[in-house]
Write a protein that holds these residues in place. Structure first.
Motif, PDB file in Angstrom:
ATOM      1  N   ARG A  27       0.844  -1.188  -0.004  1.00  0.00           N
ATOM      2  CA  ARG A  27      -0.125  -0.075  -0.223  1.00  0.00           C
ATOM      3  C   ARG A  27       0.843   1.438  -0.065  1.00  0.00           C
ATOM      4  O   ARG A  27       0.263   2.349  -0.059  1.00  0.00           O
ATOM      5  CB  ARG A  27      -0.667  -0.013   1.228  1.00  0.00           C
ATOM      6  N   HIS A  28       2.275   1.372   0.254  1.00  0.00           N
ATOM      7  CA  HIS A  28       3.062   2.511   0.430  1.00  0.00           C
ATOM      8  C   HIS A  28       3.993   2.474  -0.949  1.00  0.00           C
ATOM      9  O   HIS A  28       4.448   1.374  -1.383  1.00  0.00           O
ATOM     10  CB  HIS A  28       3.931   1.951   1.626  1.00  0.00           C
ATOM     11  N   HIS A  29       4.088   3.438  -1.523  1.00  0.00           N
ATOM     12  CA  HIS A  29       4.953   3.940  -2.667  1.00  0.00           C
ATOM     13  C   HIS A  29       6.380   4.057  -1.744  1.00  0.00           C
ATOM     14  O   HIS A  29       6.905   5.025  -1.369  1.00  0.00           O
ATOM     15  CB  HIS A  29       4.623   5.200  -3.113  1.00  0.00           C
ATOM     16  N   SER A  34      11.877   8.329   1.119  1.00  0.00           N
ATOM     17  CA  SER A  34      10.935   9.291   0.683  1.00  0.00           C
ATOM     18  C   SER A  34       9.870   8.866   1.818  1.00  0.00           C
ATOM     19  O   SER A  34      10.026   8.089   2.587  1.00  0.00           O
ATOM     20  CB  SER A  34      10.166   8.783  -0.807  1.00  0.00           C
ATOM     21  N   PRO A  35       8.632   9.592   1.862  1.00  0.00           N
ATOM     22  CA  PRO A  35       7.722   9.425   2.856  1.00  0.00           C
ATOM     23  C   PRO A  35       7.086   8.016   2.892  1.00  0.00           C
ATOM     24  O   PRO A  35       6.827   7.499   3.818  1.00  0.00           O
ATOM     25  CB  PRO A  35       6.661  10.533   2.607  1.00  0.00           C
ATOM     26  N   GLY A  36       6.788   7.708   1.750  1.00  0.00           N
ATOM     27  CA  GLY A  36       6.057   6.266   1.686  1.00  0.00           C
ATOM     28  C   GLY A  36       7.041   5.323   2.173  1.00  0.00           C
ATOM     29  O   GLY A  36       6.620   4.477   3.033  1.00  0.00           O
ATOM     30  N   PHE A  37       8.393   5.126   1.747  1.00  0.00           N
ATOM     31  CA  PHE A  37       9.311   4.545   2.243  1.00  0.00           C
ATOM     32  C   PHE A  37       9.110   4.305   3.889  1.00  0.00           C
ATOM     33  O   PHE A  37       9.114   3.229   4.691  1.00  0.00           O
ATOM     34  CB  PHE A  37      10.643   4.571   2.022  1.00  0.00           C
ATOM     35  N   LEU A 106       4.995   7.800 -13.570  1.00  0.00           N
ATOM     36  CA  LEU A 106       5.950   9.067 -13.699  1.00  0.00           C
ATOM     37  C   LEU A 106       7.406   8.266 -13.619  1.00  0.00           C
ATOM     38  O   LEU A 106       7.416   7.128 -12.825  1.00  0.00           O
ATOM     39  CB  LEU A 106       5.623   9.707 -12.306  1.00  0.00           C
ATOM     40  N   ILE A 107       8.287   8.637 -14.340  1.00  0.00           N
ATOM     41  CA  ILE A 107       9.697   8.432 -14.037  1.00  0.00           C
ATOM     42  C   ILE A 107      10.019   8.760 -12.638  1.00  0.00           C
ATOM     43  O   ILE A 107       9.980  10.158 -12.252  1.00  0.00           O
ATOM     44  CB  ILE A 107      10.887   8.881 -15.056  1.00  0.00           C
ATOM     45  N   GLN A 108      10.300   7.794 -11.924  1.00  0.00           N
ATOM     46  CA  GLN A 108      10.475   8.257 -10.290  1.00  0.00           C
ATOM     47  C   GLN A 108      11.913   9.196 -10.305  1.00  0.00           C
ATOM     48  O   GLN A 108      12.733   9.190 -11.017  1.00  0.00           O
ATOM     49  CB  GLN A 108      10.751   6.723  -9.550  1.00  0.00           C
ATOM     50  N   ARG A 109      11.677  10.259  -9.227  1.00  0.00           N
ATOM     51  CA  ARG A 109      12.590  11.111  -8.840  1.00  0.00           C
ATOM     52  C   ARG A 109      12.560  12.160  -9.888  1.00  0.00           C
ATOM     53  O   ARG A 109      13.502  12.876 -10.309  1.00  0.00           O
ATOM     54  CB  ARG A 109      14.046  10.633  -8.704  1.00  0.00           C
ATOM     55  N   SER A 110      11.544  12.561 -10.532  1.00  0.00           N
ATOM     56  CA  SER A 110      11.137  13.338 -11.840  1.00  0.00           C
ATOM     57  C   SER A 110      11.106  14.771 -10.837  1.00  0.00           C
ATOM     58  O   SER A 110      10.590  14.815  -9.870  1.00  0.00           O
ATOM     59  CB  SER A 110       9.724  13.091 -12.370  1.00  0.00           C
ATOM     60  N   GLU A 267       4.950   1.564  -5.386  1.00  0.00           N
ATOM     61  CA  GLU A 267       3.749   0.905  -5.203  1.00  0.00           C
ATOM     62  C   GLU A 267       3.286   0.317  -6.701  1.00  0.00           C
ATOM     63  O   GLU A 267       3.063   0.871  -7.510  1.00  0.00           O
ATOM     64  CB  GLU A 267       2.897   1.893  -4.385  1.00  0.00           C
ATOM     65  N   PRO A 268       2.598  -0.982  -6.436  1.00  0.00           N
ATOM     66  CA  PRO A 268       2.749  -2.019  -5.509  1.00  0.00           C
ATOM     67  C   PRO A 268       4.205  -2.803  -5.358  1.00  0.00           C
ATOM     68  O   PRO A 268       4.582  -3.062  -4.323  1.00  0.00           O
ATOM     69  CB  PRO A 268       1.525  -3.099  -5.784  1.00  0.00           C
TER      70      PRO A 268
END
Length: 672
Positions: A27-29, A34-37, A106-110, A267-268
């Motif tokens: 459920r977490h990105h 990052s906040p999700g981590f 999204l390309i992560q860390r855009s 995520e996921p």
């Protein structure tokens, strides 16, 4: 010895519960730093507390300019929203990407951008300078299937593009070709080193990419107005921290057995690697419950679990806890362990540590896996076999065990992985691809490996020595048979002479590796010298018998060719690269592997292009450079290292190694 332990663990470990842990984690990105981590780390901490396992979160700084051994730091990142809309031609308007619907879009860390409309320029790959001749990319978006770091460097940095649209899908034969997942999005990210021009990028599915490419090309061919999209990204970068969840099942001494699972990815990302995290959580819970209930004795050594960011978190933890390294007897890395094999096309593999870190660890985990493979019986009930695919693999790398198993770190760590995976690094790596049955198999195996080593004393060490010798006999018999097979096809004496020379070199190498592997049993039984010496003697005698068998077969082949004896192999003088390698003794400046790609931005563009062309010429991949670094102990010269790499991998490229270690010195990462 193992069977009773596995039976006890099987009664406690729940694959269904492990999958429930996976369901919560996904459920977490979980992008690193990052906040999700952090939210996922808090969930793991809470689950451990509920299971009664002592745990804590260790928070370590992570930002540009920091370095943990050879691993460079990076800023934290968070995205709130991102959309990509096709706006021209008007009749084709549609939303292509929405970050709320898929984090893979999204390309992560855009980087952020206010809403902007831009023309789309199509590149097939975009990784070669020649593709940019005559193109005007200023203020436009590039549609590419190429590696995004390279395309960003050229299209954005050098030619002024605003950002990238990526529609690639890496193939993993035989289970995946690009069009096998037409609506999936591939996991893609920017890796900022601190000085680049930051940009944004979106990820399209192969179906979306093909349609957009056709639209751009059709309108250009017909002289119509260009295709345009509108992009908006709300994201931010800031200095942050990397969280490491650390849990311990205490033993009687300060020695440790380490179990590692990386917690990161978008995520996921269910199998990669929420499955490893879920299996480790249930393993910790089951072991704690069994020990508290008195069904398993308190082990001699502590079993230490870590959930962290892949590779970067491992560097950070080890670099900040150097005093713990001598106490860590062995490790186990869980990465992508929960696959439903029929859907994913995968095989459960035990990947051995590199041969520079020869030890008991790989053989023990392989035996545990075999113990778990007796799912079914034949009709007579007198033979068992597995209802799943499994095997062992030599060291390949690609996960946290590359750091732990580096001899400069000294923690022999096999990896458990299911590979290949049809849905690897895509948006379709979802919970329905995770099997409770496979989580149970791997989780029980993890628990058995960790507890066996944590509890082991002299009896267990002596049994393990016999297990290692049995496996060694089988392995060298097969290897020698391969030498014999090659010799039997020899058409002339020179080829036989080469076979004899190679056999002598290989036999010496095999003997050295088994001798060192057996010696690591002293970590389990410090008083092992008496029985250990006998085991090492037995290994040497077994090898001698196999070598004699090969020599007799080669001699028989020589007689069949009309020769009185096998001729001696002619000595060949070293070439220029070998002579140069013999004069180089590399000394490492810090423990752990060197992620050299993170340092190349320090060099001028022209020099980076030279390095890229050199890499393309050699095409040896990361394996050779990593193995060579493992063998670099400050005593061996580079020619000796090249020989050891060839013995381990079957590939020799001394010219590449001279260039590679020269590059490391140029970047001030080693000395010689």
């Amino acid at each position: 010895m193992l069977a009773d332990l596995i039976t006890t663990l099987s009664r406690e470990f729940s694959g269904v519960a492990a999958k429930d842990y996976v369901a919560h984690i996904i459920r977490h990105h979980r992008i690193r730093n990052s906040p999700g981590f952090r939210d996922a780390a808090q969930y793991v901490l809470g689950a451990l507390a509920q299971a009664g396992v002592a745990a804590e979160i260790i928070s370590l700084p992570m930002q540009d300019g920091l370095r943990y051994w050879g691993q460079t730091g990076f800023q934290g990142w968070e995205a709130v929203a991102a959309t990509l809309d096709l706006v021209q031609p008007a009749e084709a308007q549609t939303r292509l990407c929405d970050y709320r619907e898929s984090k893979f879009a999204l390309i992560q860390r855009s980087g952020p951008t206010a809403p902007v409309e831009a023309e789309v320029v199509v590149l097939d790959d975009g990784t070669e300078l020649s593709e940019y001749a005559g193109l005007d990319l200023a203020g436009k978006l590039v549609l590419t299937r190429g590696e995004v770091g390279r395309v960003r460097e050229l299209a954005v940095e050098r030619y002024g593009a605003l950002g990238l649209l990526f529609d690639g899908m890496k193939d993993w034969l035989p289970v995946r070709q690009p069009l096998d997942l037409p609506d999936a999005r591939q996991y893609t990210q920017f890796s900022w080193r601190g000085s680049e021009k930051r940009c944004f990028g979106f990820v399209l599915s192969p179906r979306q990419g093909a349609a957009l490419r056709q639209l751009v090309q059709t309108r250009a061919r017909e002289g119509q107005a260009s295709v345009k999209v509108r992009a908006a990204v709300q994201s931010r970068f800031q200095d942050g921290a990397t969280e490491i969840v650390s849990a311990r099942i205490p033993g009687e001494t300060d020695e440790e057995i380490l179990v590692v699972a990386h917690l990161c990815h978008p995520e996921p990302s269910a199998n990669d690697n929420a499955s490893g995290c879920g299996a480790a959580l249930e393993a910790a819970r089951a072991l704690q419950a069994l020990i508290e209930a008195g069904k398993l004795a308190r082990p001699r050594r502590t079993i230490h679990f870590l959930w962290l960011a892949e590779i970067s978190g491992t560097y950070a933890y080890l670099a900040t806890h150097p005093d713990r390294l001598p106490r860590m007897i062995a490790g186990l890395n869980l990465d992508m362990v929960g696959e439903d094999q029929e859907q994913c096309g995968s095989v459960w593999l035990v990947e051995y540590p590199p041969e520079a870190m020869s030890s008991f660890a790989g053989d023990l985990m392989a035996r545990v896996q075999e113990e778990l493979a007796g799912d079914l019986k034949n009709l007579a009930g007198n033979e068992s076999y597995a209802f799943f695919r499994y095997g062992v693999s030599r060291f390949s790398g690609g996960s946290d065990h590359i750091v732990l198993s580096d001899p400069s770190v000294g923690i022999p760590t096999p990896m458990l992985i299911q590979w290949p995976d049809r849905f690897y690094h895509t948006s379709e790596d979802t919970l329905d691809k995770v099997s409770p049955a496979m989580l149970a198999k791997v989780g029980i195996g993890t628990s058995a490996y960790a507890y066996f080593l944590a509890h082991a004393g002299a009896p267990q060490a002596q049994w393990l020595a016999q297990e290692m010798l049995t496996r060694y006999q089988g392995v060298i018999a097969r290897r020698v048979q391969d030498v014999i097979t090659a010799a039997m096809s020899a058409a002339q004496g020179e080829e036989l002479a080469q076979s004899v020379a190679e056999l002598a070199q290989k036999a010496a190498y095999w003997a050295d590796r088994e001798r060192e592997a057996l010696a690591t049993l002293r970590r389990l039984d410090p008083a092992a010298d008496g029985w250990l010496g006998k085991a090492q003697t037995f290994a040497a005698q077994a090898l001698q018998a196999e070598v004699k068998r090969a020599e007799e077969a080669i001699a028989e082949r020589a007689r069949a060719l009309g020769l009185d004896k096998v001729p001696a192999a002619p000595a060949s003088p070293p070439d220029a690269w070998e002579a140069q390698a013999a004069a180089i003794v590399p000394t490492r400046k810090f423990p752990g592997p060197i992620p050299v790609a993170e340092y190349l931005h320090r060099l001028p563009f022209e020099r980076r292009e030279e390095i890229r062309a050199w890499q393309e010429r050699h095409k040896v991949g990361r394996e050779m450079s990593l193995l060579a670094l493992y063998w670099a102990d400050g005593q061996r010269n580079l020619l000796e290292i090249a020989h050891l790499v060839a013995m381990e991998s079957g590939r020799r490229d001394t010219e590449f190694l001279v260039g590679y270690f020269g590059l490391l010195r140029e970047l001030d990462l080693i000395s010689f």
